[in-house]
Design an enzyme around this catalytic site. Structure first.
Site, PDB file in Angstrom:
ATOM      1  N   CYS A  63      -2.143   7.841 -28.808  1.00  0.00           N
ATOM      2  CA  CYS A  63      -1.277   8.970 -28.900  1.00  0.00           C
ATOM      3  C   CYS A  63      -1.955  10.176 -29.392  1.00  0.00           C
ATOM      4  O   CYS A  63      -1.444  11.305 -29.202  1.00  0.00           O
ATOM      5  CB  CYS A  63      -0.021   8.811 -29.675  1.00  0.00           C
ATOM      6  SG  CYS A  63       0.825   7.342 -28.993  1.00  0.00           S
TER       7      CYS A  63
ATOM      8  N   HIS B 193       6.977  11.666 -23.802  1.00  0.00           N
ATOM      9  CA  HIS B 193       5.744  11.504 -24.558  1.00  0.00           C
ATOM     10  C   HIS B 193       4.622  11.008 -23.644  1.00  0.00           C
ATOM     11  O   HIS B 193       4.833   9.650 -23.342  1.00  0.00           O
ATOM     12  CB  HIS B 193       6.018  10.545 -25.740  1.00  0.00           C
ATOM     13  CG  HIS B 193       4.842  10.072 -26.649  1.00  0.00           C
ATOM     14  ND1 HIS B 193       3.588  10.558 -26.646  1.00  0.00           N
ATOM     15  CD2 HIS B 193       4.925   9.064 -27.580  1.00  0.00           C
ATOM     16  CE1 HIS B 193       2.892  10.347 -27.484  1.00  0.00           C
ATOM     17  NE2 HIS B 193       3.544   9.260 -28.034  1.00  0.00           N
TER      18      HIS B 193
END
Length: 375
Positions: free
Chosen positions: A90, A327
């Site tokens: 991430c 996301h």
């Protein structure tokens, strides 16, 4: 001779939930428009064409084959343009920006394109001994390697972050994102892809949030306080300060990549931010704008607590964060930099204004940068 690195352009695609608005696009279909738009903006700002020496993109779950190189070719940059793909999960997109800036700061004074891209919709299914799996292990055998949902719920329990507080944080993120969209504050940073020019902001009614069932039995995290897995891309153009011609931009003041306990990976952005601030000789109260990737409300709140920042601080994700926008794993860190560019450069922040972009990373890591407005 080493030089400072300055981001002079930053663009991104719309962000859409996996399987929905951008699901028919491959990685390069997402990244190429963002790369081209960022380079066009850079040329306009600098008053001359910008020819990058490399394209560095973050990516987590793509098919391999160096998506950055594939995207550079798809963007029409020519066969002589190399590419490098960074995988810090991430934090990949933010790590790619750090790598591009590091090359310039080490003495290679050629511009770079950096950013991230993720198509969760087209990510391949992997298998080991014929058994499919959604992600590779983050740690060696015998180490704790929780699913991210479980890790977020564990973090909420460990830090005493209750469901009501998580729901208030998620609702605030959605409200801010809708207000920003309706006011047109996101429009200038988004490049049209597949006919789309706006993020897919689903939104949650305040009355609905308490009725959602916990995603972990006995836990507090729900679908309303977790982000949506998404597709999207972002790109920035980084140049040496001496060659920027006084173009407005974000100068990299400091950065850090750190490790933390893999059992509670969601806190990683906090120690990374503190380390980056120390590197930049700055403090939390001096920062005008924070963009911290919101994978879960519990994770975001834990980071804010460790940084000594109030839940509703207007400096943090002022136009909504990943809880509202989505996301796209390997792109999210780069999206945070694009958001900082809009908030600080497009909105006319004075020289010397500081911003922070940060992300927590599965497996127990954190990535953060401190940037300064130069004009």
């Amino acid at each position: 001779m080493a030089d400072d690195a300055v981001i002079i352009a930053a663009r991104r695609t719309p962000i859409a939930t996996r399987g929905r608005g951008l699901s028919g696009l491959r990685l390069e279909d997402l990244a190429a428009p963002a790369i081209r738009a960022a380079l066009e903006d850079a040329a306009t700002a600098a008053g001359c064409d910008i020819r990058p020496a490399d394209v560095v993109l973050g990516n987590c779950m793509g098919p391999g084959g160096n998506p950055a190189r594939v995207s550079a070719l798809a963007a029409g940059l020519g066969v002589e343009m190399p590419g490098a793909t960074v995988d810090r999960q991430c934090g990949s997109g933010l790590a790619a920006v750090i790598d591009a800036c590091a090359a310039i700061r080490s003495g290679d004074a050629r511009p770079r394109v950096a950013g991230g891209v993720e198509s969760a919709s087209t990510a391949p299914v992997r298998s080991l001994d014929g058994v499919p799996y959604s992600r590779a292990p983050f740690v060696p055998a015998g180490w704790p390697d929780p699913d991210m949902l479980q890790a977020a719920d564990d973090l909420a329990r460990a830090r005493g972050i209750g469901r009501d507080r998580q729901e208030a944080h998620a609702l605030r993120s959605h409200q801010r994102a809708r207000a920003a969209r309706d006011a047109g504050r996101l429009t200038g940073e988004i490049v049209r892809v597949a006919g789309r020019v706006a993020d897919e902001i689903v939104g949650h009614a305040e009355a609905l949030l308490p009725r959602l069932a916990p995603l972990v039995p006995g836990g507090t995290v729900t679908a309303g306080t977790a982000t949506r897995i998404s597709d999207g891309a972002a790109a920035v153009v980084v140049v040496p300060r001496q060659g920027s011609g006084g173009t407005a931009g974000l100068l990299l003041r400091g950065s850090a990549i750190v490790g933390c306990d893999p059992r509670l990976p969601g806190i990683g952005a906090a120690p990374a931010t503190l380390a980056a601030l120390e590197n930049a000789e700055a403090t939390v109260p001096q920062i005008a704008a924070f963009e911290i990737v919101e994978a879960f409300a519990a994770q975001s709140l834990a980071v804010l607590d460790l940084l000594g920042i109030a839940d509703d601080d207007p400096r943090v994700c002022a136009d909504g964060g990943s809880l509202a926008l989505g996301h796209p794993w390997g792109a999210s860190g780069a999206v945070s930099v694009v958001r900082l560019f809009s908030r600080l450069i497009h909105d006319g922040a004075p020289p010397g204004t500081l911003g922070v972009a940060a992300a927590s990373v599965g497996g127990g890591m954190g990535v953060a940068v401190v940037v300064e407005v130069v004009r």
